[in-house]
Design a protein around this motif. Structure first.
Motif, PDB file in Angstrom:
ATOM      1  N   LYS A  54     -10.535  12.245  -1.012  1.00  0.00           N
ATOM      2  CA  LYS A  54     -11.869  11.481  -1.051  1.00  0.00           C
ATOM      3  C   LYS A  54     -13.053  12.404  -0.568  1.00  0.00           C
ATOM      4  N   ARG A  60     -10.747   8.375  -8.649  1.00  0.00           N
ATOM      5  CA  ARG A  60      -9.665   7.357  -9.250  1.00  0.00           C
ATOM      6  C   ARG A  60      -8.578   8.483  -9.500  1.00  0.00           C
ATOM      7  N   THR A  80      -4.865   2.988  -1.396  1.00  0.00           N
ATOM      8  CA  THR A  80      -5.597   2.029  -0.907  1.00  0.00           C
ATOM      9  C   THR A  80      -6.446   2.211   0.245  1.00  0.00           C
ATOM     10  N   THR A  81      -5.619   3.022   1.339  1.00  0.00           N
ATOM     11  CA  THR A  81      -6.445   3.251   2.636  1.00  0.00           C
ATOM     12  C   THR A  81      -7.585   4.022   2.232  1.00  0.00           C
ATOM     13  N   GLY A  83      -9.479   4.279  -0.285  1.00  0.00           N
ATOM     14  CA  GLY A  83     -10.364   3.402  -1.290  1.00  0.00           C
ATOM     15  C   GLY A  83     -10.580   3.939  -2.499  1.00  0.00           C
TER      16      GLY A  83
END
Length: 306
Positions: A54, A60, A80-81, A83
């Motif tokens: 991130k 993505r 998922t965590t 984002g």
């Protein structure tokens, strides 16, 4: 079609027994994305610090990790965590599909066809039970580590000595092993893409079964696409594939493996939620028959993250 995907992490390699296959898949995907002007960068969890994805500005991820840490919900939960949208199935369906025993239990609850089986736990394995197990499973069985792919640790056995040896070998890969009644017949696979079935493939090998060597090393394994089934039988196959994929909660893309036994009955084997993605892998073969180039296939999979 021009789409701004932003910065894309192609996750490849990893820690599993399928690392080498994953590197081949990931590099093929990476090349296909870059060739289309997409800002894609290889990320290997075994080498790179994926906790920084991130912060490094990745928008993505294209998951090309096979086996544990890639297909079992672990990387899906991690992304998922963070984002970060990713290709393929969600956390739960990935975890279920990786566990062959859980997959079979769900299929049975939906009355979907699959071979008889028994689960053996390493901690409670009793060699004196092997003769009884073999008799219950019709005398010949396929030994499968529950949480491995690419036929790693698998063996066909037909007597007690072979079974004991094969179980000890399989326990090197997993503490939980499936014994499945041997199916004599033909191997088929159905690739799923965006809710649709791609043309089915029939595989033919001179080996005793469609094993790791037949999949990745043999030069005489044959692939038939179109698969040669009559229309009614093909429709039956596609219907079962769609139902089996949905029953596990899978979405996006994947592959459902079957055998057609000598009596003409379909037997579900497993779901692959991150199938091989080299240009000669099964999903690209099916996609090619459907009119997709390898680059178009990779693009269509990545587009699922939007």
């Amino acid at each position: 079609m021009q789409v701004d995907f932003g910065k894309v992490a192609v996750l490849l390699g990893g820690f599993s027994a399928e690392r080498e296959v994953s590197l081949a898949s990931g590099n093929a995907v990476l090349k296909a994305l870059v060739s289309q002007g997409i800002n894609a960068i290889a990320v290997d969890p075994k080498i790179d610090d994926i906790s920084q994805l991130k912060k490094q500005g990745f928008d993505r991820a294209f998951i090309a990790l096979h086996g544990r840490g890639g297909e079992d919900g672990v990387i899906q939960g991690f992304l998922t965590t963070l984002g970060i949208p990713f290709t393929g199935c969600d956390v739960l369906s990935s975890a279920i599909a990786m566990d062959k025993s859980k997959t079979k239990q769900i299929w049975q609850s939906y009355q979907l066809p699959t071979a008889n089986y028994q689960i053996i736990l390493k901690e409670s394995f009793d060699e004196t039970q092997c003769a009884t197990i073999l008799a219950r499973l019709s005398g010949t069985v396929m030994v499968k580590p529950v949480n491995e792919g690419s036929s790693i640790g698998m063996a066909k056995v037909s007597n007690v000595v072979q079974l004991i040896d094969a179980l000890h070998e399989a326990f090197k890969f997993d503490n939980k092993v499936m014994l499945e009644s041997w199916i004599t017949g033909q191997d088929f696979t159905v690739a799923m893409l965006n809710g649709e079935t791609l043309p089915a493939i029939r595989m033919q090998t001179s080996n005793e079964f469609y094993d790791y060597q037949a999949k990745y090393q043999s030069t005489d394994t044959l692939y038939f696409c179109p698969c040669g089934l009559e229309e009614k039988k093909l429709a039956e196959l596609n219907k079962i594939a769609t139902e089996a994929f949905s029953a596990i909660g899978c979405s996006g893309w994947g592959r459902v493996d079957f055998m057609l036994d000598e009596q003409g009955n379909w037997k579900l084997l497993e779901v692959n939620t991150v199938p091989g993605m080299t240009p000669t892998s099964l999903v690209p073969k099916a996609a090619k028959q459907a009119g997709y180039s390898f680059e178009q296939l990779v693009f269509a999979i990545l587009k699922q993250t939007l």
